[in-house]
Design an enzyme around this catalytic site. Sequence first.
Site: not given
Length: 501
Positions: A2, A303, A365
């Site tokens: 979060c 990313t 990745d």
Amino acid sequence: MCGIVGIVGKSNVNQALYDALTVLQHRGQDAAGIVTCHDDKLYLRKDNGLVRDVFQQRHMQRLIGSVGIGHVRYPTAGSSSSAEAQPFYVNSPYGITLAHNGNLTNVEQLAKEIYESDLRHVNTNSDSEVLLNVFAHELAVRNKLQPTEEDIFAAVSCVHDRCVGGYAVVAMITGHGIVGFRDPNAIRPIVFGQRHTENGVEYMIASESVALDVLGFTLIRDLAPGEAVYITEEGKLYTRQCAKAPKYAPCIFEHVYLARPDSIMDGISVYKARLRMGEKLADKILRERPDHDIDVVIPIPDTSRTAALELANRLGVKFREGFVKNRYIGRTFIMPGQAARKKSVRQKLNAIELEFRGKNVMLVDDSIVRGTTCKQIIQMAREAGAKNVYFCSAAPAVRYPNVYGIDMPSAHELIAHNRSTEDVSKLIGADWLVYQDLPDLIDAVGGGKIKIDHFDCAVFDGEYVTGDVNEAYLNRIEQARNDATKAKSQAVSAIIDLYND
């Protein structure tokens, strides 16, 4: 995972909170919420959805006040119900609202204590509501009409004594101010900063420094493990170490995947750490296959781009953007449910055939978690005409569940769990798979003079820093939180909260 934010300003903070949550949107796309305080009254808006969808003009106009907190959520505990959107609220004492990033590992014990000893009711399955009630109870027992900073820090100390897990928290005490605190192991990130205005100094607490940067705040520092910061409505700032035996062990996966590259966490540049990850990967490839036949390095957006760029540079191989990303699709790793992830990959990425046709391609990745994304992407590369498809993970093999607030709770949903590198390579359809070595990752992130004792690397090595996680606990959360169970538990709970419109 979060994102949290709190602001003490000199004028309405609704727009600043909205902007900060937008910057932190990568940390959670399931729900968003803001609560503000004006003349000792609270104004709340929260719901499922992205920040831009939850807050319309009519909502923003009602969020008045110079003090407020906000939250963006991806559920790792509880459910995706809008009843579990944050901030949470309790009316006693004072009226406290709270936003939380992380996960408590002793939540069942705490829920029992809250009901039987603290005589409080928890209406959802969210550990954040449990944490709020623990904090509220510990503040209430001070029995003060006007709590001082000493009372607030004493309450936080009691939270640390009772709550186990990873947590970064921002709470607003109606009519008094906001408090931020970090778990005694500093697993989850939290920073604070200030900006000077013509009306005086304003303060912000946030999950990542990038939220401060974008809104013109200057980073003061990260909260230390177990530390709390209290900022009054008048703008007085106090800090205190509230843990008895703090230990600096932040989650290394923040640097691998969760954080934005332009953030600084615990004095470490996320961007620089990812550059070094690429360097370490290149060194490993040159050691193991000095005669490699890689024609081109292609990142999986977004990313991994930083690590892939440095990998290509160090190998002396071309770097190309081989995938076009639809930026209106969310991050697949933090999407609830495997079916949603599989559907999303094809919607999100499309291969540029020119970069693949007849080439030996090294795809990069940040990590391989469930294997959903990389398996489909490798197939896309083959369909685009790649001669051979190699795959590089900037992180080591993710073999163990995360219990501190990242959505990897079920070991059997992790593709590398109880499997060798060769097994994973076959499952995802790669001609060659390269994982980062854990010592190299630790050196890439923590290389240099830093104040960290050690990193939480539990998802890679199975060593949980809180010391309370055993096989029985892992089995219990696997049953409670795997994708199949989540799919069955999406019934909407009743919202018992402030008027929410």
